[in-house]
Design an enzyme around this catalytic site. Structure first.
Site, PDB file in Angstrom:
ATOM      1  N   SER A 138       1.033  -1.155   0.097  1.00  0.00           N
ATOM      2  CA  SER A 138      -0.173  -0.436  -0.101  1.00  0.00           C
ATOM      3  C   SER A 138       0.918   1.278  -0.045  1.00  0.00           C
ATOM      4  O   SER A 138       1.680   1.635  -0.770  1.00  0.00           O
ATOM      5  CB  SER A 138      -0.826   0.303   0.989  1.00  0.00           C
ATOM      6  N   ASP A 182     -10.299  -5.314  -2.738  1.00  0.00           N
ATOM      7  CA  ASP A 182      -9.739  -4.515  -2.664  1.00  0.00           C
ATOM      8  C   ASP A 182     -10.571  -3.226  -2.961  1.00  0.00           C
ATOM      9  O   ASP A 182     -11.281  -2.998  -3.628  1.00  0.00           O
ATOM     10  CB  ASP A 182      -8.329  -3.815  -3.070  1.00  0.00           C
ATOM     11  N   HIS A 223      -7.278  -5.694   0.829  1.00  0.00           N
ATOM     12  CA  HIS A 223      -5.808  -5.196   0.982  1.00  0.00           C
ATOM     13  C   HIS A 223      -5.714  -5.671   2.203  1.00  0.00           C
ATOM     14  O   HIS A 223      -3.962  -4.902   2.880  1.00  0.00           O
ATOM     15  CB  HIS A 223      -6.738  -3.330   1.288  1.00  0.00           C
TER      16      HIS A 223
END
Lengths: 294, 294
Positions: free
Chosen positions: A151, A233, A268
């Site tokens: 991320s 996600d 995620h």
């Protein structure tokens, strides 16, 4: 450049150790975890290293505890370094007020705006200071380095690689923020860290850096960029923008230099990362010339 | 016996799901995580299950997030269940006052003393109610069950197995509290949960149960008990007492029924557990008749 040992646990035949040290660039005490495989932990044999950069709300612990990467790294004789994601312990309240700026939200850049510009130098910390700290104190050969992240940390891995292409043998990312100047997280944090001149934001934007280096013919063509992205996600649409990188790759005919994989239904979090962690360790080990021999 | 879905993540091709449900025996809402391998998650094919019991201070998340057991379980087509470690949300303050009794400290027993005797029925919950909840709601074949756990959860796995030897195909433990009536943790919690009559404590003491069933010739001889214990574990001396089980095994000549491994230098945490998680999954898969085929 001395390290203070906080805790140490044996892990897959090697050692997982938490250290603190005084950071000159961040002007505060920084913390990281490092996994040394057996040959380095027991015999001080210098080993290559994979930097694993964490995402928003993370510390040095999340990737170390939840990604499950050390099992494979131990088999390759590869060190893993898990840095903290921001400076800590500064004396202004904004640093701890939100999850998307300040603590755990360093975005791997050098801030130019007050109050952030004194401490928030995560770009210099990860790309310059931390490697020197590791090299000076631990059996780690920083001439054989690779970098990955999740991320915000995927954004960090890609931008740091792109600005230092000879410093790393390989790069990969899990669900990276690819287009920081377009992402909601970027459009919130970048003006505060860098000011309102959007031209200064581009040096911390992976897509912009890929485009720039490709146009300047300064993009390395001998490495393959591995990216995994879950289709489930919730941050994909407004913050990650995988489709923008895919579009660039197709337009420029760079398919041989990228492996961008949509992973059906994955979200995620670390249950996604751990599923594909071995693939990423394999990717980096190959570039570092390591084989499964331990 | 209905389940409420809290969260769900794809993980190693299967699904890691957190559920809550109203527990009749604990008289409160209980939470657990369950990993279903692909064949169960996608096709509702019933699969065997390994219960993974957590230790003091844990919830349903620690083992699920940090042990790294799902990778191997996915390859075997084995479900993993990670129960919470105590009742929650009760209306008396003692429940949340300490780390060694109350919340996260259920010790897998049925309390008989106030205020614990209304809710703290973790023995009945794990051995009776939870299997029924799983069987009624999920593609899990509870006739093919095995059980493991860490520390307090290792004590839980062993004692629950010993009191229900035909209900489980195999048992193992990471750093279990083997001698609860002698352990500091046990000598603090047992009088509060069970009262001062020490004779009632023995039914929640692995060593005492091994001795009892061996003397009565009711100890199964067709299974091998796997225990891993780190030599660097700070709780070994006063709370775990591995040496007492080894002494019993030697004295009674039961070496073929036990695999008790001291792991050099490992501590009490998840960096230890994750190192040996695959060995435990392999141990249970063998007993459940599973092969690495997924």
């Amino acid at each position: 450049m001395t390290l203070t040992l906080v805790s140490q646990s044996k892990h897959f035949g090697g050692l997982l150790t938490k250290y603190t040290h005084v950071s000159a660039v961040n002007q505060c005490t920084m913390t990281f975890n490092v996994f040394l495989p057996k040959t380095a932990a027991e015999h001080q044999t210098k080993v290559p290293v994979l930097y694993c950069l964490g995402g928003l709300t993370s510390t040095e612990d999340n990737f170390a505890q939840k990604a499950g990467a050390a099992s494979r790294a131990a088999q390759y004789g590869l060190a893993l370094v898990f840095p903290d994601t921001s400076p800590r312990g500064v004396d202004f309240a904004e640093a701890g007020a939100r999850e998307d700026i300040g603590y755990s939200a360093g975005f791997y850049l050098n801030a130019t705006q007050a109050p952030w510009n004194k401490n928030w130098k995560m770009y210099d910390y990860i790309s310059k200071e931390l490697p020197q700290v590791l090299s000076a104190n631990l059996p780690i050969d920083i001439s054989r380095s690779s970098i990955t992240g999740h991320s915000m940390g995927g954004h960090g891995a890609l931008t740091i690689f792109l600005k230092n292409q000879t410093a790393y043998k390989s790069v990969s990312a899990f669900a990276p923020i690819l287009h920081m100047t377009k992402a909601n997280w970027g459009r919130f944090a970048l003006p505060k860290y860098l000011g309102d001149d959007e031209s200064t934001w581009k040096e911390y934007d992976s897509i912009e850096l890929f485009k720039l280096h490709h146009a300047q013919k300064t993009l390395r063509t001998d490495i393959n960029v591995l990216i995994d992205q879950g289709t489930g996600d919730k941050f994909l649409k407004d913050n990650l923008h995988t489709e923008d990188l895919i579009e660039f790759v197709k337009k420029e005919g760079l398919e041989n230099q990228f492996t961008i994989r949509y992973q059906d239904g994955y979200d995620h979090g670390y249950f996604f990362i751990s599923t594909f962690a071995n693939d990423h360790v394999d990717h980096h080990a190959k570039a570092l010339g390591l084989t499964l021999s331990h």
